[in-house]
Design an enzyme around this catalytic site. Structure first.
Site: not given
Ligand SMILES: *Cc1c(COP(=O)(O)O)cnc(C)c1O
Length: 377
Positions: A46, A98, A170, A195
């Site tokens: 961890r 998001y 982000d 993604k």
């Molecule tokens: C999918 C997404 C998230 C969240 O991520 P997860 O891996 O699904 O927890 C946060 N920000 C954006 C822009 C996203 O597309």
């Protein structure tokens, strides 16, 4: 070192023990100590794991930051960043963040006294007007989902510095390949690595990169204290995905340009949202702060009938949430990702019932266009 080389040689590759070319998967929870307190830098997975550490080091290099941290999902990464703040602190966020970010701010962290205001961060004056004495950070998502609004990162970061606030970005949609928020003045960059970074729809992961040693120590403390770490197998998968990030992003974008051109000429397609269009309100900002426009495109069709027909007839666009993978995906924000937003608010934002979002994959664009043509007929 140029961007694609950095993806392969950003960190020292291989295993010094055996000469293996890839980073080994250290599938271990604990590490033998030579004596009490005497170890080789790892005590418990961890706290630290060599496979995860390699990924974290690579992400720090790719984002031009000081240190990286890998989490079990994008939301775990966002949660860890929010744990930097305390009861009574206030955060300003992009208004169409998001959905999961909206949810954790308004349904979870608010219960712990973390205050927030959602503003249109594409308007600097709106950010400035939202700053309060207890404001601690500006949290930007750019471009946004599904309307691809673009915030000027350098401008927002400058405003943040004047008020002693952190700038958090982000960077999921643009990725570190197209956009480098830290070099534009941001303090913290985060990703849903699920993604584009992973890119193959096979791993859920999150990443945080910070620009100072002080923030690195604080995020590592939180990562270890709260425990949402990425496992060794998934860390390895993510590193494998990252090696092709450059060629994938180039191909995604090439396809996006061809498809946008096709959509522009189609009589059943109305508004097209893509930052690479000269008519996009934030085109200049997008062009200045990133080296690409990405491959997420939203558009309205002329009726709900057309929308239903499209969903029924498409062969190469998979109806699914998520984005950023090699396969093209399609979604209907009003019915899927943004269904929890009240209808009137959706309408105000421009998220109509006929809005479609596509995440363009790396198939041959001729096939994708042929598919869209037959489905729109
Ligand atoms: C999918 C997404 C998230 C969240 O991520 P997860 O891996 O699904 O927890 C946060 N920000 C954006 C822009 C996203 O597309």
């Amino acid at each position: 070192m140029k961007a694609k080389t950095k993806l392969i040689h950003g960190i020292h590759i291989g295993d010094p023990l055996t000469g293996a070319v890839t980073v080994p998967i250290y599938q271990t929870s604990t590490y033998r100590q030579e004596g009490v307190g005497s170890h080789k830098g790892y005590e418990y997975s961890r706290t630290g794991n060599p496979t995860r550490a390699a990924l974290e080091e690579l992400m720090a290099v790719l984002e031009e930051g000081h240190a990286g941290f890998a989490f079990s999902s994008g939301m775990a990464a966002i949660t860890a960043v929010m744990m930097l703040f305390s009861n009574g602190d206030h955060i300003i966020l992009t208004d169409d963040v998001y959905g999961g970010t909206y949810r954790i701010m308004s349904k979870v962290l608010n219960r712990f006294g973390l205050e927030h205001t959602f503003v249109d961060t594409t308007k600097l004056e709106d950010i400035r007007a939202a700053i309060r004495p207890n404001t601690k950070a500006i949290y930007i998502e750019t471009p946004t989902n599904p309307l691809l609004k673009v915030t000027d990162i350098a401008e927002a970061a400058k405003l943040a510095q004047e008020h002693d606030l952190l700038t958090i970005v982000d960077n999921t949609f643009m990725t570190s390949y197209f956009q480098s928020p830290i070099s534009l003045g941001a303090d913290i960059v985060l990703h849903s690595a699920t993604k584009y970074l992973g890119g193959h729809s096979d791993v859920v992961a999150g990443v945080v990169v910070v620009n100072t040693e002080e923030l690195a120590q604080r995020i590592h403390f939180i990562q270890n204290a709260t425990g949402g770490v990425l496992g060794a197998q998934d860390s390895w998968l993510l590193m494998r995905g990252l090696k092709t990030l450059g060629i994938r992003m180039e191909e995604h974008e090439r396809n996006a340009r061809a498809i946008v051109e096709f959509l522009q000429s189609h009589p059943k397609v109305k508004n097209i949202y893509y930052p690479g269009l000269l008519t996009h309100p934030n085109y200049e900002t997008a062009k200045r702060q990133a080296t690409g426009f990405g491959a997420i495109v939203s558009f309205d069709v002329d009726s709900e009938n057309t929308l239903e027909q499209l969903m029924r007839k498409l062969k190469y666009f998979t109806l699914a949430e998520s984005l950023g993978a090699v396969e093209s995906l399609i979604s209907v924000p009003a019915k899927m990702t943004h269904a929890s937003i009240p209808a009137q608010r959706r309408e105000e934002l421009g998220i109509t019932d006929t809005l479609i979002r596509i995440s363009i994959g790396i198939e041959d664009h001729e096939d994708l266009i042929e598919d869209l043509t037959q489905a729109l007929q």
